[in-house]
Design a protein around this motif. Structure first.
Motif, mmCIF file in Angstrom:
data_model
loop_
_atom_site.group_PDB
_atom_site.id
_atom_site.type_symbol
_atom_site.label_atom_id
_atom_site.label_comp_id
_atom_site.label_asym_id
_atom_site.label_seq_id
_atom_site.Cartn_x
_atom_site.Cartn_y
_atom_site.Cartn_z
ATOM 1 N N LYS A 69 1.263 -1.670 0.025
ATOM 2 C CA LYS A 69 0.322 0.334 -0.147
ATOM 3 C C LYS A 69 0.512 1.058 -0.373
ATOM 4 O O LYS A 69 1.932 1.018 0.253
ATOM 5 N N SER A 70 0.116 2.350 -0.680
ATOM 6 C CA SER A 70 0.878 3.897 -0.157
ATOM 7 C C SER A 70 1.074 4.034 0.881
ATOM 8 O O SER A 70 0.404 3.648 1.627
ATOM 9 N N GLN B 249 -0.699 6.959 1.799
ATOM 10 C CA GLN B 249 -1.639 7.628 1.606
ATOM 11 C C GLN B 249 -3.160 6.820 2.252
ATOM 12 O O GLN B 249 -3.535 6.685 3.445
ATOM 13 N N GLU B 250 -2.524 5.355 1.289
ATOM 14 C CA GLU B 250 -3.832 4.321 2.164
ATOM 15 C C GLU B 250 -2.976 3.981 3.276
ATOM 16 O O GLU B 250 -3.913 3.335 4.036
ATOM 17 N N GLY C 241 -4.851 6.585 6.026
ATOM 18 C CA GLY C 241 -6.643 5.811 5.539
ATOM 19 C C GLY C 241 -6.394 4.909 6.251
ATOM 20 O O GLY C 241 -7.580 4.685 7.224
ATOM 21 N N GLU C 242 -5.854 4.022 6.693
ATOM 22 C CA GLU C 242 -6.054 2.525 7.611
ATOM 23 C C GLU C 242 -5.858 2.745 9.066
ATOM 24 O O GLU C 242 -6.850 2.393 9.654
#
Length: 64
Positions: free
Chosen positions: A9-10, A12-13, A16-17
């Motif tokens: 995942k990036s 940013q992801e 968010g997580e």
């Protein structure tokens, strides 16, 4: 959540997580406070997932 899944995942992801896990942790704490927590084991899982994400983010920041 597995670390191998998180590595794909990036940033940013991951952010968010992490935010979603903090919200879930807060909800679980509120349920525990009023005695309605149905799955106490979920607290441990969420706490460890938060630690995994924070560790991975820190690794990326220092390696960068």
């Amino acid at each position: 959540m597995k670390t191998s899944e998180l590595r794909n995942k990036s940033d940013q992801e991951l952010g968010g997580e992490l935010e979603a896990l903090y919200k879930e942790q807060f909800g679980l704490r509120m349920q525990q406070a009023v005695g309605q927590l149905s799955r106490p084991d979920r607290m441990k899982t969420v706490r460890r997932d938060i630690a995994r994400i924070k560790t991975l983010m820190n690794e990326r920041r220092t390696a960068g």
